[in-house]
Design a protein around this motif. Structure first.
Motif, PDB file in Angstrom:
ATOM      1  N   THR A  14     -12.526 -21.749  26.090  1.00  0.00           N
ATOM      2  CA  THR A  14     -11.331 -22.159  26.832  1.00  0.00           C
ATOM      3  C   THR A  14     -11.591 -22.322  28.327  1.00  0.00           C
ATOM      4  O   THR A  14     -10.665 -22.619  29.088  1.00  0.00           O
ATOM      5  N   ALA A  15     -12.836 -22.125  28.773  1.00  0.00           N
ATOM      6  CA  ALA A  15     -13.155 -22.297  30.194  1.00  0.00           C
ATOM      7  C   ALA A  15     -12.826 -23.717  30.636  1.00  0.00           C
ATOM      8  O   ALA A  15     -12.993 -24.677  29.872  1.00  0.00           O
ATOM      9  N   TYR A  16     -12.357 -23.842  31.858  1.00  0.00           N
ATOM     10  CA  TYR A  16     -11.852 -25.129  32.332  1.00  0.00           C
ATOM     11  C   TYR A  16     -12.951 -26.066  32.821  1.00  0.00           C
ATOM     12  O   TYR A  16     -13.837 -25.666  33.576  1.00  0.00           O
ATOM     13  N   THR A  17     -12.853 -27.318  32.404  1.00  0.00           N
ATOM     14  CA  THR A  17     -13.606 -28.432  32.982  1.00  0.00           C
ATOM     15  C   THR A  17     -12.625 -29.593  33.129  1.00  0.00           C
ATOM     16  O   THR A  17     -11.642 -29.684  32.381  1.00  0.00           O
ATOM     17  N   ARG A 191     -11.877 -17.307  35.625  1.00  0.00           N
ATOM     18  CA  ARG A 191     -12.824 -18.426  35.573  1.00  0.00           C
ATOM     19  C   ARG A 191     -13.648 -18.381  34.291  1.00  0.00           C
ATOM     20  O   ARG A 191     -13.922 -19.415  33.679  1.00  0.00           O
ATOM     21  N   GLN A 192     -14.048 -17.205  33.864  1.00  0.00           N
ATOM     22  CA  GLN A 192     -14.915 -17.075  32.699  1.00  0.00           C
ATOM     23  C   GLN A 192     -14.224 -17.496  31.410  1.00  0.00           C
ATOM     24  O   GLN A 192     -14.817 -18.136  30.548  1.00  0.00           O
ATOM     25  N   THR A 193     -12.940 -17.158  31.294  1.00  0.00           N
ATOM     26  CA  THR A 193     -12.202 -17.512  30.069  1.00  0.00           C
ATOM     27  C   THR A 193     -11.412 -18.813  30.217  1.00  0.00           C
ATOM     28  O   THR A 193     -11.021 -19.414  29.221  1.00  0.00           O
ATOM     29  N   GLY A 194     -11.135 -19.209  31.464  1.00  0.00           N
ATOM     30  CA  GLY A 194     -10.344 -20.414  31.700  1.00  0.00           C
ATOM     31  C   GLY A 194      -8.857 -20.218  31.484  1.00  0.00           C
ATOM     32  O   GLY A 194      -8.100 -21.188  31.436  1.00  0.00           O
ATOM     33  N   LEU A 195      -8.395 -18.971  31.386  1.00  0.00           N
ATOM     34  CA  LEU A 195      -6.996 -18.687  31.090  1.00  0.00           C
ATOM     35  C   LEU A 195      -6.221 -18.276  32.338  1.00  0.00           C
ATOM     36  O   LEU A 195      -6.762 -17.593  33.221  1.00  0.00           O
ATOM     37  N   PHE A 196      -4.964 -18.704  32.387  1.00  0.00           N
ATOM     38  CA  PHE A 196      -4.033 -18.239  33.400  1.00  0.00           C
ATOM     39  C   PHE A 196      -3.050 -17.321  32.700  1.00  0.00           C
ATOM     40  O   PHE A 196      -2.372 -17.717  31.753  1.00  0.00           O
ATOM     41  N   THR A 197      -2.971 -16.082  33.160  1.00  0.00           N
ATOM     42  CA  THR A 197      -2.121 -15.075  32.526  1.00  0.00           C
ATOM     43  C   THR A 197      -0.999 -14.684  33.473  1.00  0.00           C
ATOM     44  O   THR A 197      -1.247 -14.348  34.630  1.00  0.00           O
ATOM     45  N   THR A 207       1.738  -8.995  28.711  1.00  0.00           N
ATOM     46  CA  THR A 207       1.575 -10.420  28.967  1.00  0.00           C
ATOM     47  C   THR A 207       2.841 -11.192  28.625  1.00  0.00           C
ATOM     48  O   THR A 207       3.368 -11.087  27.514  1.00  0.00           O
ATOM     49  N   ARG A 208       3.317 -11.952  29.600  1.00  0.00           N
ATOM     50  CA  ARG A 208       4.465 -12.825  29.379  1.00  0.00           C
ATOM     51  C   ARG A 208       4.016 -14.184  28.845  1.00  0.00           C
ATOM     52  O   ARG A 208       4.634 -14.769  27.974  1.00  0.00           O
ATOM     53  N   LEU A 209       2.902 -14.682  29.399  1.00  0.00           N
ATOM     54  CA  LEU A 209       2.335 -15.956  28.945  1.00  0.00           C
ATOM     55  C   LEU A 209       0.857 -15.981  29.285  1.00  0.00           C
ATOM     56  O   LEU A 209       0.450 -15.591  30.380  1.00  0.00           O
ATOM     57  N   GLU A 210       0.061 -16.433  28.330  1.00  0.00           N
ATOM     58  CA  GLU A 210      -1.370 -16.648  28.572  1.00  0.00           C
ATOM     59  C   GLU A 210      -1.736 -17.980  27.946  1.00  0.00           C
ATOM     60  O   GLU A 210      -1.539 -18.196  26.753  1.00  0.00           O
ATOM     61  N   ALA A 211      -2.249 -18.887  28.774  1.00  0.00           N
ATOM     62  CA  ALA A 211      -2.571 -20.234  28.290  1.00  0.00           C
ATOM     63  C   ALA A 211      -3.719 -20.793  29.121  1.00  0.00           C
ATOM     64  O   ALA A 211      -3.972 -20.341  30.242  1.00  0.00           O
ATOM     65  N   PRO A 212      -4.423 -21.789  28.578  1.00  0.00           N
ATOM     66  CA  PRO A 212      -5.506 -22.409  29.348  1.00  0.00           C
ATOM     67  C   PRO A 212      -4.997 -22.974  30.668  1.00  0.00           C
ATOM     68  O   PRO A 212      -3.898 -23.534  30.747  1.00  0.00           O
ATOM     69  N   PHE A 213      -5.784 -22.839  31.685  1.00  0.00           N
ATOM     70  CA  PHE A 213      -5.437 -23.284  33.035  1.00  0.00           C
ATOM     71  C   PHE A 213      -5.019 -24.743  33.058  1.00  0.00           C
ATOM     72  O   PHE A 213      -4.071 -25.128  33.760  1.00  0.00           O
ATOM     73  N   TRP A 214      -5.704 -25.574  32.246  1.00  0.00           N
ATOM     74  CA  TRP A 214      -5.446 -27.010  32.312  1.00  0.00           C
ATOM     75  C   TRP A 214      -4.088 -27.417  31.735  1.00  0.00           C
ATOM     76  O   TRP A 214      -3.664 -28.556  31.879  1.00  0.00           O
TER      77      TRP A 214
END
Length: 330
Positions: A14-17, A191-197, A207-214
């Motif tokens: 799930t890391a972001y590119t 950065r390592q997982t690409g997730l915004f929590t 956790t209220r919401l955890e999803a990929p940064f993109w």
């Protein structure tokens, strides 16, 4: 690009590119929005950040925090529990101060302002009445009486405000003596997982919401201050979960929207594992720990002590140049 789309075992799937964002946008062109100016995603994010991110003091702060983590063998979320914040090669988790702490910082800032204004006002009146004295409009006895009056009026203001300002700075260095942060963080960018929590503000670490940064859209939202002038905040908004998160704790509200555009560029660069970390003083000691960054620095022959070997005046010059550039951003 410094890394391939297949980024190995260190980064999660799930890391972001940028490619992932482009694909997501193409598949979700019709999506919910919020009031504000939506900021664009870019393919190759420039190395930029807010003026504050180039502050010379961040060098010492980062080294001190890193030493504490090593001494306590703190890793992952343990870093936040130890430091009450996290800012390294893996994650950004800003402090989650209690309301009392916010009032404390505001009081300290006002104390500094009033201290300066008291001194400036006293000097101004000294000069003005000195001119009256020089041109014969008042005599020396009257001049001394006027000076005494202004001293009696302004000196108490100076003493009280100076105490609030400097006393606050001392307390700030001894945080545990004055106020505490809340038990859990507000949010985390990893950065390592690409997730915004986004965490539940009422239940620490829930956790209220955890999803990929993109999957998030970035917006600038404005609100009037006490004088009616627009003050801008940077928010991330998930268009399908319809949850938004202000990023004020890391990127303070400002009247200069260009500074928050620079903050958004910083976040994209920070999360993009196909590019090295943003080159700012506070992250320098962590650059060798991130595979993409370490490879890019080796390829470019970057001095690993680039910021640490620089004198404060040179860092300040770069900081001012970045600010002048940022305020023109749209």
């Amino acid at each position: 690009m410094y890394a391939k789309e297949n980024l190995g075992d260190y980064y999660a799937d799930t890391a972001y590119t940028p490619t992932k964002r482009q694909q997501w946008e193409a598949a979700n062109s019709e999506r919910d929005t919020v009031v504000g100016s939506r900021l664009s995603w870019v393919r190759q994010t420039q190395d930029n950040a807010m003026e504050e991110d180039y502050d010379f003091s961040h060098l010492e702060i980062s080294e001190k925090e890193d030493r504490r983590c090593l001494e306590n063998n703190a890793k992952g979320d343990e870093v936040y529990r130890l430091l009450k914040m996290r800012y390294d090669h893996q994650a950004i988790m800003p402090p989650n101060y209690k309301s009392s702490a916010r009032y404390f910082f505001v009081s300290m800032a006002l104390g500094k302002v009033v201290s300066y204004l008291s001194v400036i006002a006293f000097i101004f009146f000294l000069i003005v009445y000195a001119l009256f004295l020089a041109f014969g409009n008042i005599d020396s006895k009257r001049y001394l009486e006027i000076v005494k009056v202004f001293f009696v009026l302004l000196f108490p203001c100076f003493i009280v405000s100076f105490f609030i300002w400097k006393g606050g700075e001392w307390v700030n260095r001894k945080k545990d003596l004055a106020f505490r942060t809340r038990k859990g963080p507000l949010w985390q960018l990893n950065r390592q997982t690409g997730l915004f929590t986004i965490y539940d503000p009422k239940n620490a670490w829930n956790t209220r919401l955890e999803a990929p940064f993109w999957e998030f859209d970035a917006f600038l939202q404005s609100s009037p201050d006490t004088q009616g002038s627009a003050t801008y905040s940077l928010i991330l908004y998930h268009p399908f979960q319809r949850i938004r998160q202000k990023l004020d704790a890391q990127f303070p509200p400002t009247k200069m929207p260009g500074e928050l555009v620079a903050a958004w560029q910083f976040l994209q660069r920070y999360m993009d594992v196909s590019q090295p970390l943003p080159d700012v003083p506070g992250l320098e000691i962590h650059r060798h720990k991130d595979p993409t960054t370490a490879a890019a620095d080796q390829q470019q022959g970057r001095n690993p002590r680039y910021w640490r070997d620089m004198d404060e005046a040179s860092v300040k010059k770069i900081q001012e140049e970045k600010y002048r550039k940022n305020i023109r951003l749209r």
